[in-house]
Write a protein that holds these residues in place. Structure first.
Motif, PDB file in Angstrom:
ATOM      1  N   LEU A 141       0.837  -1.206   0.000  1.00 31.90           N
ATOM      2  CA  LEU A 141       0.000   0.000   0.000  1.00 31.90           C
ATOM      3  C   LEU A 141       0.867   1.249   0.000  1.00 31.90           C
ATOM      4  O   LEU A 141       0.609   2.189  -0.760  1.00 31.90           O
ATOM      5  CB  LEU A 141      -0.959  -0.001   1.194  1.00 31.90           C
ATOM      6  CG  LEU A 141      -1.837   1.246   1.305  1.00 31.90           C
ATOM      7  CD1 LEU A 141      -2.657   1.469   0.026  1.00 31.90           C
ATOM      8  CD2 LEU A 141      -2.743   1.138   2.520  1.00 31.90           C
ATOM      9  N   ALA A 142       1.895   1.283   0.823  1.00 29.23           N
ATOM     10  CA  ALA A 142       2.779   2.454   0.853  1.00 29.23           C
ATOM     11  C   ALA A 142       3.456   2.651  -0.497  1.00 29.23           C
ATOM     12  O   ALA A 142       3.586   3.780  -0.981  1.00 29.23           O
ATOM     13  CB  ALA A 142       3.812   2.295   1.962  1.00 29.23           C
ATOM     14  N   ASP A 143       3.852   1.554  -1.112  1.00 28.38           N
ATOM     15  CA  ASP A 143       4.487   1.622  -2.422  1.00 28.38           C
ATOM     16  C   ASP A 143       3.506   2.116  -3.480  1.00 28.38           C
ATOM     17  O   ASP A 143       3.852   2.950  -4.322  1.00 28.38           O
ATOM     18  CB  ASP A 143       5.038   0.239  -2.788  1.00 28.38           C
ATOM     19  CG  ASP A 143       5.804   0.273  -4.086  1.00 28.38           C
ATOM     20  OD1 ASP A 143       6.896   0.869  -4.104  1.00 28.38           O
ATOM     21  OD2 ASP A 143       5.301  -0.291  -5.080  1.00 28.38           O
ATOM     22  N   ALA A 144       2.274   1.625  -3.435  1.00 28.03           N
ATOM     23  CA  ALA A 144       1.248   2.083  -4.384  1.00 28.03           C
ATOM     24  C   ALA A 144       0.949   3.563  -4.175  1.00 28.03           C
ATOM     25  O   ALA A 144       0.742   4.305  -5.136  1.00 28.03           O
ATOM     26  CB  ALA A 144      -0.022   1.254  -4.227  1.00 28.03           C
ATOM     27  N   ARG A 145       0.946   3.984  -2.927  1.00 29.63           N
ATOM     28  CA  ARG A 145       0.712   5.400  -2.616  1.00 29.63           C
ATOM     29  C   ARG A 145       1.850   6.247  -3.182  1.00 29.63           C
ATOM     30  O   ARG A 145       1.624   7.294  -3.790  1.00 29.63           O
ATOM     31  CB  ARG A 145       0.603   5.599  -1.114  1.00 29.63           C
ATOM     32  CG  ARG A 145       0.359   7.039  -0.710  1.00 29.63           C
ATOM     33  CD  ARG A 145       0.329   7.156   0.830  1.00 29.63           C
ATOM     34  NE  ARG A 145       0.149   8.536   1.202  1.00 29.63           N
ATOM     35  CZ  ARG A 145       1.139   9.425   1.286  1.00 29.63           C
ATOM     36  NH1 ARG A 145       2.379   9.077   1.012  1.00 29.63           N
ATOM     37  NH2 ARG A 145       0.889  10.670   1.628  1.00 29.63           N
ATOM     38  N   THR A 146       3.077   5.804  -3.004  1.00 26.05           N
ATOM     39  CA  THR A 146       4.229   6.528  -3.540  1.00 26.05           C
ATOM     40  C   THR A 146       4.126   6.660  -5.055  1.00 26.05           C
ATOM     41  O   THR A 146       4.351   7.737  -5.613  1.00 26.05           O
ATOM     42  CB  THR A 146       5.539   5.813  -3.158  1.00 26.05           C
ATOM     43  OG1 THR A 146       5.675   5.810  -1.739  1.00 26.05           O
ATOM     44  CG2 THR A 146       6.745   6.477  -3.786  1.00 26.05           C
ATOM     45  N   LEU A 147       3.789   5.568  -5.717  1.00 27.37           N
ATOM     46  CA  LEU A 147       3.631   5.600  -7.169  1.00 27.37           C
ATOM     47  C   LEU A 147       2.532   6.590  -7.566  1.00 27.37           C
ATOM     48  O   LEU A 147       2.701   7.373  -8.508  1.00 27.37           O
ATOM     49  CB  LEU A 147       3.314   4.209  -7.701  1.00 27.37           C
ATOM     50  CG  LEU A 147       3.085   4.101  -9.211  1.00 27.37           C
ATOM     51  CD1 LEU A 147       4.318   4.560  -9.981  1.00 27.37           C
ATOM     52  CD2 LEU A 147       2.703   2.673  -9.579  1.00 27.37           C
ATOM     53  N   LEU A 175      -7.093   9.788  -8.259  1.00 25.91           N
ATOM     54  CA  LEU A 175      -5.728   9.614  -7.781  1.00 25.91           C
ATOM     55  C   LEU A 175      -5.562  10.259  -6.403  1.00 25.91           C
ATOM     56  O   LEU A 175      -5.023   9.631  -5.479  1.00 25.91           O
ATOM     57  CB  LEU A 175      -4.764  10.239  -8.790  1.00 25.91           C
ATOM     58  CG  LEU A 175      -3.333   9.779  -8.835  1.00 25.91           C
ATOM     59  CD1 LEU A 175      -3.223   8.277  -9.033  1.00 25.91           C
ATOM     60  CD2 LEU A 175      -2.595  10.501  -9.947  1.00 25.91           C
ATOM     61  N   ALA A 176      -6.036  11.486  -6.265  1.00 22.54           N
ATOM     62  CA  ALA A 176      -5.932  12.188  -4.979  1.00 22.54           C
ATOM     63  C   ALA A 176      -6.706  11.452  -3.884  1.00 22.54           C
ATOM     64  O   ALA A 176      -6.235  11.335  -2.749  1.00 22.54           O
ATOM     65  CB  ALA A 176      -6.454  13.626  -5.125  1.00 22.54           C
ATOM     66  N   SER A 177      -7.868  10.949  -4.235  1.00 18.24           N
ATOM     67  CA  SER A 177      -8.669  10.198  -3.270  1.00 18.24           C
ATOM     68  C   SER A 177      -7.959   8.921  -2.832  1.00 18.24           C
ATOM     69  O   SER A 177      -7.939   8.572  -1.647  1.00 18.24           O
ATOM     70  CB  SER A 177     -10.033   9.866  -3.888  1.00 18.24           C
ATOM     71  OG  SER A 177     -10.786   9.059  -3.022  1.00 18.24           O
ATOM     72  N   ALA A 178      -7.356   8.208  -3.781  1.00 20.20           N
ATOM     73  CA  ALA A 178      -6.623   6.974  -3.462  1.00 20.20           C
ATOM     74  C   ALA A 178      -5.408   7.285  -2.588  1.00 20.20           C
ATOM     75  O   ALA A 178      -5.108   6.538  -1.651  1.00 20.20           O
ATOM     76  CB  ALA A 178      -6.210   6.262  -4.742  1.00 20.20           C
ATOM     77  N   ALA A 185      -5.493   2.277  -5.437  1.00 18.34           N
ATOM     78  CA  ALA A 185      -4.410   3.178  -5.858  1.00 18.34           C
ATOM     79  C   ALA A 185      -3.858   2.751  -7.216  1.00 18.34           C
ATOM     80  O   ALA A 185      -3.637   3.587  -8.102  1.00 18.34           O
ATOM     81  CB  ALA A 185      -3.303   3.211  -4.810  1.00 18.34           C
ATOM     82  N   HIS A 186      -3.665   1.446  -7.400  1.00 23.30           N
ATOM     83  CA  HIS A 186      -3.169   0.963  -8.697  1.00 23.30           C
ATOM     84  C   HIS A 186      -4.172   1.238  -9.812  1.00 23.30           C
ATOM     85  O   HIS A 186      -3.779   1.573 -10.937  1.00 23.30           O
ATOM     86  CB  HIS A 186      -2.829  -0.528  -8.634  1.00 23.30           C
ATOM     87  CG  HIS A 186      -1.558  -0.824  -7.922  1.00 23.30           C
ATOM     88  ND1 HIS A 186      -0.340  -0.312  -8.309  1.00 23.30           N
ATOM     89  CD2 HIS A 186      -1.295  -1.582  -6.831  1.00 23.30           C
ATOM     90  CE1 HIS A 186       0.605  -0.733  -7.500  1.00 23.30           C
ATOM     91  NE2 HIS A 186       0.051  -1.509  -6.587  1.00 23.30           N
ATOM     92  N   HIS A 187      -5.441   1.110  -9.504  1.00 30.08           N
ATOM     93  CA  HIS A 187      -6.474   1.388 -10.504  1.00 30.08           C
ATOM     94  C   HIS A 187      -6.443   2.869 -10.901  1.00 30.08           C
ATOM     95  O   HIS A 187      -6.558   3.202 -12.093  1.00 30.08           O
ATOM     96  CB  HIS A 187      -7.852   0.996  -9.960  1.00 30.08           C
ATOM     97  CG  HIS A 187      -8.961   1.210 -10.921  1.00 30.08           C
ATOM     98  ND1 HIS A 187      -9.152   0.405 -12.028  1.00 30.08           N
ATOM     99  CD2 HIS A 187      -9.937   2.152 -10.975  1.00 30.08           C
ATOM    100  CE1 HIS A 187     -10.194   0.839 -12.708  1.00 30.08           C
ATOM    101  NE2 HIS A 187     -10.680   1.897 -12.096  1.00 30.08           N
TER     102      HIS A 187
END
Length: 184
Positions: free
Chosen positions: A59-65, A82-85, A110-112
């Motif tokens: 999750l942290a990695d997806a957030r960083t991306l 994107l901002a919401s995710a 986040a990936h979506h």
């Protein structure tokens, strides 16, 4: 008390001590498949204690991306998703009691959202599309390192000495949503 480790150990022992000897000697495919099953169950056993931390890392990695992609294309369509995710991921990472399933769902979200921006990239100005591509490339190093470290016991990595320790990678996002490479 969780008995998952004991249960998996018992299953592996049963497969090797009871099932394997009962297989027909002229069935090499069955023997090979049984060996692969036991090997994977033993691998899973070795990773049980890290499953939740892995979900937090992902999750942290997806957030960083997502942050990198948002910074690369702040005016792209669907930046609201994107901002919401990003916000939802930050909230979950700040909650040390967040359930594994919730972490997994937020990672997918986040990936979506990132995928939506990436799919829209060819229709954006060339420079914006290029920045999105570079953000995605820049945002994958930790994920690749984690996958290599996670599967290292399988013995398939061509350069195992280069792989960071799993605990080091997991510790990187052990509970602080701002430890990602790029803060909001």
């Amino acid at each position: 008390m969780d008995h998952s480790d004991t249960g998996l150990r018992a299953v592996c022992k049963s497969l090797t001590d009871v099932i394997a000897p009962s297989l027909k000697p002229d069935d090499p495919l069955a023997r090979e498949q049984l060996s692969l099953i036991v090997h994977y169950l033993e691998f899973l056993r070795s990773r049980l204690d890290h499953l939740h931390a892995r979900e937090r890392f992902q999750l942290a990695d997806a957030r960083t991306l997502a942050v990198l992609v948002r910074e690369a294309a702040p005016d792209a369509p669907d930046t609201a998703a994107l901002a919401s995710a990003i916000a939802a991921a930050g909230d979950l990472l700040a909650d040390h009691r967040a359930a594994t399933a919730d972490l997994r769902e937020a990672t997918a979200r986040a990936h979506h959202a990132v995928s939506g921006i990436v799919q829209a990239a060819p229709g954006l100005p060339a420079e914006v599309s290029r920045r999105i591509a570079l953000a995605v490339i820049d945002g994958t190093a930790d994920r690749i390192a984690m996958e290599r470290a996670w599967y290292l016991p399988m013995g398939l990595d061509p350069a195992p000495a280069e792989v960071p320790a799993l605990e080091t990678l997991l510790g990187r996002y052990a509970g602080n949503p701002e430890t990602s490479a790029t803060a909001e």
